[in-house]
Motif scaffolding. Structure first.
Motif, PDB file in Angstrom:
ATOM      1  N   ASN A  48       1.137  44.145   2.601  1.00  0.00           N
ATOM      2  CA  ASN A  48       1.741  44.283   1.274  1.00  0.00           C
ATOM      3  C   ASN A  48       2.931  43.357   1.029  1.00  0.00           C
ATOM      4  O   ASN A  48       3.819  43.665   0.244  1.00  0.00           O
ATOM      5  CB  ASN A  48       2.150  45.735   1.003  1.00  0.00           C
ATOM      6  CG  ASN A  48       0.938  46.629   0.888  1.00  0.00           C
ATOM      7  OD1 ASN A  48      -0.088  46.220   0.356  1.00  0.00           O
ATOM      8  ND2 ASN A  48       1.051  47.842   1.397  1.00  0.00           N
ATOM      9  N   SER A  49       2.941  42.216   1.713  1.00  0.00           N
ATOM     10  CA  SER A  49       3.969  41.210   1.443  1.00  0.00           C
ATOM     11  C   SER A  49       3.539  40.425   0.210  1.00  0.00           C
ATOM     12  O   SER A  49       2.380  40.054   0.064  1.00  0.00           O
ATOM     13  CB  SER A  49       4.127  40.261   2.633  1.00  0.00           C
ATOM     14  OG  SER A  49       4.956  39.183   2.281  1.00  0.00           O
ATOM     15  N   HIS A  50       4.452  40.170  -0.662  1.00  0.00           N
ATOM     16  CA  HIS A  50       4.131  39.438  -1.887  1.00  0.00           C
ATOM     17  C   HIS A  50       4.097  37.934  -1.665  1.00  0.00           C
ATOM     18  O   HIS A  50       3.816  37.185  -2.587  1.00  0.00           O
ATOM     19  CB  HIS A  50       5.146  39.777  -2.981  1.00  0.00           C
ATOM     20  CG  HIS A  50       5.130  41.233  -3.339  1.00  0.00           C
ATOM     21  ND1 HIS A  50       4.050  41.826  -3.948  1.00  0.00           N
ATOM     22  CD2 HIS A  50       6.050  42.209  -3.149  1.00  0.00           C
ATOM     23  CE1 HIS A  50       4.304  43.115  -4.136  1.00  0.00           C
ATOM     24  NE2 HIS A  50       5.504  43.374  -3.661  1.00  0.00           N
ATOM     25  N   THR A 102      -0.861  39.650   3.326  1.00  0.00           N
ATOM     26  CA  THR A 102      -1.504  40.367   2.219  1.00  0.00           C
ATOM     27  C   THR A 102      -1.785  41.819   2.617  1.00  0.00           C
ATOM     28  O   THR A 102      -1.516  42.745   1.844  1.00  0.00           O
ATOM     29  CB  THR A 102      -2.806  39.657   1.795  1.00  0.00           C
ATOM     30  OG1 THR A 102      -2.478  38.337   1.355  1.00  0.00           O
ATOM     31  CG2 THR A 102      -3.494  40.398   0.671  1.00  0.00           C
TER      32      THR A 102
END
Length: 168
Positions: A132-134, A129
């Motif tokens: 910025n990993s989805h 998170t």
């Protein structure tokens, strides 16, 4: 009864007693557990009520499996840490846990496993998170489910501990 059948069924870790009851109901109905896989159960026809089935979370241990077989239990298989045994009813009582302390120790093993896997998912989810990993939400969702399971197991353990105190 003769024949074979495969059933695909998902069981929650906190409902392992329910899973065991279901397996024994199948044996009562003439379908004996003969193999296991992830959410997969293989059955063979048997004389209704001829066998009892038990399961427990236990690390791989050949000496333990041999000990269980010496008591007349037959090793069916394992899925991750869950090991499955069956025993002919005519050969006597079949209970893996002899007292409250052994049941509590079993719940502790389950709880420790859930804590490690849940904690790892939480950590991975948070790292993903913040990077910025989805996909971080998947691990966070898994961690939430595993912590819920841990709470259910903890509740069962507390109930057994209270019962033990009342017996003393």
């Amino acid at each position: 009864m003769t024949g074979k059948k495969t059933v695909h069924k998902c069981c929650w870790v906190w409902d392992f007693e329910k899973e065991e009851r279901w397996l024994n109901t199948m044996a009562q109905d003439g379908w004996l557990l003969d193999g296991v896989g992830f959410c997969t159960y293989h059955f063979v026809g048997c004389t209704p009520g001829e066998y009892a089935v038990r399961m427990e979370m236990h690390p791989h241990d050949e000496a333990y499996t041999s000990f269980m077989e010496e008591t007349g239990a037959e090793y069916i298989g394992r899925v991750f840490q869950w090991v499955y045994f069956r025993k002919r009813v005519q050969n006597g009582e079949f209970d893996i846990f002899s007292d409250l302390d052994s049941r509590i120790a079993h719940l502790n093993r389950i709880g420790n496993t859930l804590s490690v896997v849940g904690g790892a998912n939480l950590l991975i989810g948070l790292v993903n998170t913040f990077n910025n990993s989805h996909l971080g939400w998947i691990n966070l969702l898994c961690a939430t489910l595993l912590m819920y399971a841990l709470g259910r197991i903890h509740g069962k353990k507390e109930a057994l501990q209270e019962k033990r105190l009342l017996q003393e």
